[in-house]
Design a protein around this motif. Structure first.
Motif: not given
Length: 413
Positions: A41-46, A109-117
């Motif tokens: 999971i790659a997340a872009c959150l506060h 994103l370098d994690i090569a996500p399967q799910i993004v938040l």
């Protein structure tokens, strides 16, 4: 590692956890069932204490997570430091410049996500413009904000969106608890911390009467302010009027306001012509996700002098005729920059829906077609049910006869 900073972050996370019983219960369920085993999971959150509780729940479910900040001014550095103990890769630091902000998203994103938040659609945007080699591996994602949903729906309309996104922002629980009550309280908290102003007797102009704007207006009126609403939607404007608010275009409200709050999801809501009409000492605050709702460039052009940091998170712009306009949080999210964002009890609801939506995406086969999807109704109801249970509130249940009546078209008067 900074041990003192990490310990401060752990204390902050522990405090937030106490007010987040629903997400804590979901985390315990995830730990037992492991529905996210091996999921990237790659997340872009506060990056806040409340987000840390969400990250902990997803990690308990078996996910591998990389987290970047969705706003360069909202990161709590102590929390970012503490998140390392959760086994989460954090790419965030408070106060970074624009280049570093986007570099952090790329690193997540370098994690090569399967799910993004996502919280504002920046991560999804970069995936579709700069990291297209990763798109085929993404099964879906969740978006938390009105601003992000606007962008995603436009992408979907243009057939540009390459995977399904769940509109967590559009659930009934999110709109009620987070947008209305959370944004309302935390926005005024940020304004008062930044300025120490008394709102009673002031005129507060709220731009936008969606769920967030409604919450800001209600809280401001509750503190004794006269509230003026500006809107572009006739239905929302009528709603505001019937609730007793004065409704004007921004051109008519600009000379009246003592405090201005933008909460629309659009750009240039307060423009140069509005700034030129404002009274001395007017306070400008933005509660929309991006720093485009107040035209800060126009403010710079109007100003003869700028006094940075006259109070924390408050910059004073002096116009040619001596009038002073006070910009809070550089025009960024005032509730997360000048205050701590929504209370943990609010984020308990939003992040619980997010966690359950991630689990739904992980198990949904076949994969949904690209597009913007509502959170499944059962997820929304489950979040509300868990919240009621955590607060000791009971509700009625339909009897068998009532169920049959609701599902029959033959019964008449």
């Amino acid at each position: 590692m900074d041990d003192a900073l990490r310990e401060a972050g752990e204390r902050r996370i522990d405090w937030a956890t106490r007010a987040m019983p629903v997400l804590t219960a979901i985390g315990a369920r995830f730990a037992a069932d492991r529905p996210l085993e091996g999921l990237r999971i790659a997340a872009c959150l506060h990056v806040t204490a409340e987000t840390a509780v969400l990250m902990g729940a997803l990690r308990a479910g078996g996910a591998q997570i990389a987290l970047a900040a969705s706003n360069p001014l909202s990161t709590q550095d102590d929390v970012a430091e503490a998140l390392g103990d959760y086994g989460i890769a954090v790419h965030a630091r408070a106060g970074v410049d624009r280049e570093t902000y986007y570099r952090h998203i790329h690193r997540a994103l370098d994690i090569a996500p399967q799910i993004v938040l996502d919280d504002g659609c920046d991560l999804v945007n970069i995936l579709h413009t700069e990291r297209t080699e990763l798109l085929d591996g993404v099964a879906g994602g969740c978006e938390e904000t009105t601003t992000g949903i606007i962008r995603l729906r436009q992408m979907a309309a243009e057939k540009a969106l390459r995977f399904p996104m769940v509109a967590v922002n559009d659930t009934r629980t999110k709109r009620m608890f987070d947008n209305r009550y959370g944004t309302g309280q935390s926005t005024l908290d940020g304004i008062m911390r930044a300025t120490n102003t008394l709102l009673a007797g002031k005129t507060v102009v709220v731009a936008g009467f969606g769920y967030c704007g409604r919450g800001v207006a209600e809280r401001a009126r509750g503190l004794g302010a006269r509230v003026v609403i500006t809107e572009i939607d006739p239905v929302k404007a009528l709603d505001a009027s019937l609730q007793g608010y004065e409704v004007r275009p921004m051109a008519g409200a600009a000379s009246l306001g003592d405090v201005f709050v933008t909460v629309t999801g659009n750009r240039d809501v307060i423009r140069g012509e509005h700034l030129a009409a404002m009274k001395d000492g007017a306070i400008l605050a933005n509660a929309g996700h991006f720093d485009v709702e107040i035209d800060v460039r126009a403010l710079d052009e109007l100003a003869q002098a700028v006094h940075r940091g006259v109070r924390p998170n408050t910059d004073e712009y002096v116009l040619a005729d001596g009038r002073r306009l006070l910009l809070l949080a550089e025009g960024r999210l005032v509730n997360l920059t000048a205050a701590e964002g929504h209370p943990a009890a609010v984020m308990d609801m939003s992040f619980s829906a997010q966690a359950l939506a991630v689990a739904w995406l992980a198990r949904e086969h076949p994969r949904p077609e690209p597009g913007v999807y509502d959170v499944p109704e059962e997820v929304d109801v489950e979040v509300a049910r868990l919240k009621l249970a955590a607060t000791g509130i009971e509700v009625d249940e339909l009897t068998g006869e009532q169920e049959r009546y609701l599902h029959s078209w033959r019964a008449g008067s």
